[in-house]
Design an enzyme around this catalytic site. Structure first.
Site, PDB file in Angstrom:
ATOM      1  N   LYS A  27      -4.547  11.366   2.301  1.00 56.15           N
ATOM      2  CA  LYS A  27      -3.787  10.100   2.259  1.00 56.15           C
ATOM      3  C   LYS A  27      -2.367  10.343   1.777  1.00 56.15           C
ATOM      4  CE  LYS A  27      -7.020   7.292   3.628  1.00 56.15           C
ATOM      5  NZ  LYS A  27      -6.890   6.548   4.893  1.00 56.15           N
ATOM      6  N   ARG A  28      -1.905  11.581   1.963  1.00 53.00           N
ATOM      7  CA  ARG A  28      -0.536  11.978   1.613  1.00 53.00           C
ATOM      8  C   ARG A  28      -0.235  11.697   0.140  1.00 53.00           C
ATOM      9  NH1 ARG A  28      -2.215  14.156   5.714  1.00 53.00           N
ATOM     10  NH2 ARG A  28      -1.098  13.979   7.694  1.00 53.00           N
ATOM     11  N   LEU A  66       3.275   4.259  -3.254  1.00 49.38           N
ATOM     12  CA  LEU A  66       2.206   3.285  -3.498  1.00 49.38           C
ATOM     13  C   LEU A  66       1.169   3.322  -2.378  1.00 49.38           C
ATOM     14  CD1 LEU A  66       1.378   0.619  -5.120  1.00 49.38           C
ATOM     15  CD2 LEU A  66       2.671  -0.606  -3.373  1.00 49.38           C
ATOM     16  N   GLU A 114       9.616   7.675  -7.395  1.00 52.90           N
ATOM     17  CA  GLU A 114       9.632   7.152  -8.772  1.00 52.90           C
ATOM     18  C   GLU A 114       8.914   8.122  -9.711  1.00 52.90           C
ATOM     19  OE1 GLU A 114       9.876   2.533  -8.836  1.00 52.90           O
ATOM     20  OE2 GLU A 114       8.219   3.036  -7.486  1.00 52.90           O
ATOM     21  N   GLU A 134      10.462   0.904   0.488  1.00 53.27           N
ATOM     22  CA  GLU A 134      10.213  -0.444  -0.032  1.00 53.27           C
ATOM     23  C   GLU A 134      11.108  -1.464   0.658  1.00 53.27           C
ATOM     24  OE1 GLU A 134      10.547   2.275  -1.835  1.00 53.27           O
ATOM     25  OE2 GLU A 134       9.324   2.200  -3.653  1.00 53.27           O
ATOM     26  N   ARG A 137       9.642  -2.408   3.803  1.00 55.20           N
ATOM     27  CA  ARG A 137       8.308  -3.025   3.695  1.00 55.20           C
ATOM     28  C   ARG A 137       8.372  -4.410   3.064  1.00 55.20           C
ATOM     29  NH1 ARG A 137       6.774   0.914   6.569  1.00 55.20           N
ATOM     30  NH2 ARG A 137       6.548   3.000   5.702  1.00 55.20           N
ATOM     31  N   GLY A 142       8.857  -0.717  -8.086  1.00 54.95           N
ATOM     32  CA  GLY A 142       8.168  -1.322  -9.237  1.00 54.95           C
ATOM     33  C   GLY A 142       7.694  -0.291 -10.244  1.00 54.95           C
TER      34      GLY A 142
HETATM   35  C1  1HE Z   1      -1.111   6.063   3.323  1.00 55.38           C
HETATM   36  C2  1HE Z   1       0.189   6.031   2.791  1.00 55.38           C
HETATM   37  C3  1HE Z   1       0.483   5.050   1.795  1.00 55.38           C
HETATM   38  C4  1HE Z   1       0.102   7.621   4.218  1.00 55.38           C
HETATM   39  N1  1HE Z   1      -0.519   4.193   1.459  1.00 55.38           N
HETATM   40  N2  1HE Z   1      -2.048   5.198   2.934  1.00 55.38           N
HETATM   41  N3  1HE Z   1       5.137   4.279   1.110  1.00 55.38           N
HETATM   42  C5  1HE Z   1       5.486   4.300   2.408  1.00 55.38           C
HETATM   43  O1  1HE Z   1       5.905   3.317   2.967  1.00 55.38           O
HETATM   44  C6  1HE Z   1       5.276   5.605   3.123  1.00 55.38           C
HETATM   45  C7  1HE Z   1       4.170   5.458   4.114  1.00 55.38           C
HETATM   46  N4  1HE Z   1       3.777   6.751   4.676  1.00 55.38           N
HETATM   47  C8  1HE Z   1       4.491   7.396   5.623  1.00 55.38           C
HETATM   48  O2  1HE Z   1       5.594   7.025   5.992  1.00 55.38           O
HETATM   49  C9  1HE Z   1       3.868   8.639   6.200  1.00 55.38           C
HETATM   50  O3  1HE Z   1       2.465   8.565   5.983  1.00 55.38           O
HETATM   51  C10 1HE Z   1       4.382   9.963   5.595  1.00 55.38           C
HETATM   52  C11 1HE Z   1       5.833  10.210   6.064  1.00 55.38           C
HETATM   53  C12 1HE Z   1       4.316   9.981   4.074  1.00 55.38           C
HETATM   54  C13 1HE Z   1       3.478  11.118   6.082  1.00 55.38           C
HETATM   55  O4  1HE Z   1       3.405  11.101   7.492  1.00 55.38           O
HETATM   56  P1  1HE Z   1       2.261  11.934   8.236  1.00 55.38           P
HETATM   57  O5  1HE Z   1       2.479  11.780   9.697  1.00 55.38           O
HETATM   58  O6  1HE Z   1       2.195  13.321   7.675  1.00 55.38           O
HETATM   59  O7  1HE Z   1       0.859  11.267   7.796  1.00 55.38           O
HETATM   60  P2  1HE Z   1       0.207   9.888   8.319  1.00 55.38           P
HETATM   61  O8  1HE Z   1      -0.580  10.178   9.573  1.00 55.38           O
HETATM   62  O9  1HE Z   1       1.188   8.800   8.381  1.00 55.38           O
HETATM   63  O10 1HE Z   1      -0.787   9.538   7.118  1.00 55.38           O
HETATM   64  C14 1HE Z   1      -2.018  10.223   6.921  1.00 55.38           C
HETATM   65  C15 1HE Z   1      -2.980   9.228   6.289  1.00 55.38           C
HETATM   66  O11 1HE Z   1      -2.441   8.834   5.023  1.00 55.38           O
HETATM   67  C16 1HE Z   1      -3.125   7.954   7.106  1.00 55.38           C
HETATM   68  O12 1HE Z   1      -4.422   7.470   6.879  1.00 55.38           O
HETATM   69  P3  1HE Z   1      -5.604   7.733   7.966  1.00 55.38           P
HETATM   70  O13 1HE Z   1      -6.786   7.092   7.351  1.00 55.38           O
HETATM   71  O14 1HE Z   1      -5.125   7.068   9.227  1.00 55.38           O
HETATM   72  O15 1HE Z   1      -5.694   9.229   8.113  1.00 55.38           O
HETATM   73  C17 1HE Z   1      -2.142   7.014   6.438  1.00 55.38           C
HETATM   74  O16 1HE Z   1      -2.471   5.639   6.609  1.00 55.38           O
HETATM   75  C18 1HE Z   1      -2.312   7.412   4.989  1.00 55.38           C
HETATM   76  N5  1HE Z   1      -1.127   7.061   4.201  1.00 55.38           N
HETATM   77  N6  1HE Z   1       0.924   7.011   3.348  1.00 55.38           N
HETATM   78  C19 1HE Z   1      -1.734   4.294   2.017  1.00 55.38           C
HETATM   79  N7  1HE Z   1       1.667   4.960   1.208  1.00 55.38           N
HETATM   80  C20 1HE Z   1       5.342   0.941  -7.793  1.00 55.38           C
HETATM   81  S1  1HE Z   1       5.870   0.285  -6.375  1.00 55.38           S
HETATM   82  C21 1HE Z   1       6.107   1.560  -5.269  1.00 55.38           C
HETATM   83  C22 1HE Z   1       6.299   0.974  -3.916  1.00 55.38           C
HETATM   84  C23 1HE Z   1       6.157   1.985  -2.817  1.00 55.38           C
HETATM   85  O17 1HE Z   1       5.855   3.123  -3.040  1.00 55.38           O
HETATM   86  S2  1HE Z   1       6.442   1.393  -1.251  1.00 55.38           S
HETATM   87  C24 1HE Z   1       6.449   2.813  -0.266  1.00 55.38           C
HETATM   88  C25 1HE Z   1       5.100   3.117   0.277  1.00 55.38           C
END
Ligand code: 1HE
Length: 260
Positions: A27-28, A66, A114, A134, A137, A142
């Site tokens: 889940k990265r 997150l 963070e 964020e 999204r 946070g």
């Molecule tokens: C996740 C998450 C996650 C991956 N929550 N499940 N963060 C983001 O907006 C970043 C979201 N993630 C991405 O943009 C990409 O996943 C990555 C660039 C990090 C990696 O890409 P990749 O192609 O290597 O992997 P993937 O195929 O996108 O992800 C593999 C799996 O991890 C997949 O699940 P699967 O069940 O389909 O295999 C994804 O859904 C899962 N996954 N990232 C949940 N973030 C205190 S407040 C903080 C606020 C924030 O951090 S907002 C930013 C959130």
């Protein structure tokens, strides 16, 4: 002690290095509530032999931030407490018992950035990239990001990242101040362990001053900062360890400062 989705490896002749690995690579290394609480507990419960820690992430990315699958409808009060829970955990990293070196690779995004920002030193390899999705999204940082990230790169750059979705690659991230070290792909953990091993040899009071006094002095008005500095300096130099280290230098037993 076991912590969900975290592997703790204690190393070194004196068990002085803690290598903390996020093990949710599939889940990265997305930070679920359980993982955030696990980090808090781990830094509260580190063995007393530990003098420095490294955080790294399993798989192709350091941390995707997150866990968005847990992002539920929260009312304002619940949202406030959720953010405060992150603050408490990342405060344990920044103001915990020992200096922490983050070993970065791949995505260092959102809450992952963070977390990295709460560490004292960041080593990035060439695959690293930094983003704050964020903004896209529809949410806000946070986990202390609005306090810590502007201290690394400035509020203007953080605003740009969140408003435009700008992603910094490893070289540009190094240039703007995300990381203090940039190393070839795959070498961040080794470099971070090397640095942690060096840090662990410092007098504990020096590391304490750097972790707990320096960031607070930097936030104080100058006249208060000078006084806090003088008090911290007096405490540090009165420690027996400081005295023996100074004697070692004066009597030719300590290393000189050398350029590489
Ligand atoms: C996740 C998450 C996650 C991956 N929550 N499940 N963060 C983001 O907006 C970043 C979201 N993630 C991405 O943009 C990409 O996943 C990555 C660039 C990090 C990696 O890409 P990749 O192609 O290597 O992997 P993937 O195929 O996108 O992800 C593999 C799996 O991890 C997949 O699940 P699967 O069940 O389909 O295999 C994804 O859904 C899962 N996954 N990232 C949940 N973030 C205190 S407040 C903080 C606020 C924030 O951090 S907002 C930013 C959130």
């Amino acid at each position: 002690m076991t912590y969900q989705d975290i592997q703790l490896d204690i190393r070194g002749d004196q068990q002085e290095i803690a290598v903390v690995r996020l093990t949710r690579g599939a889940k990265r290394n997305a930070l679920s509530d359980a993982l955030v609480l696990g980090l808090r507990n781990l830094f509260e419960q580190l063995p007393s032999t530990v003098r420095a820690a490294v955080i790294d992430g399993e798989g192709p990315h350091f941390c995707a931030g997150l866990d968005l699958s847990e992002l539920q409808e929260r009312d304002a009060g619940q949202g406030l407490h959720h953010s405060r829970m992150w603050h408490a955990a990342l405060e344990r990293v920044q103001y915990g018992p020992v200096p922490v070196v983050a070993a970065l690779h791949g995505a260092v995004v959102g809450g992952g950035l963070e977390l990295a920002s709460a560490c004292h030193i960041r080593v990035a390899d060439e695959t690293t990239f930094y983003a704050l999705p964020e903004g896209s999204r529809g949410i806000f940082v946070g986990g202390g990001g609005s306090v810590r990230i502007p201290k690394l790169i400035g509020a203007a750059r953080m605003t740009d990242m969140m408003m435009t979705g700008r992603v910094y690659n490893a070289q540009d991230g190094d240039r703007v101040g995300f990381a203090q070290y940039l190393v070839p792909a795959g070498q961040a953990v080794d470099k971070a362990i090397e640095l942690a091993t060096r840090i662990a040899q410092n007098a504990p009071l020096t590391n304490y001053a750097l972790m707990h006094a320096l960031p607070r002095i930097a936030e104080q008005p100058a006249d208060q900062g000078y006084l806090t500095e003088a008090m911290m300096a007096a405490i540090a130099q009165s420690a027996p360890e400081a005295k023996s280290r100074l004697r070692d230098f004066l009597e030719g037993r300590a290393e000189k400062v050398r350029k590489d």
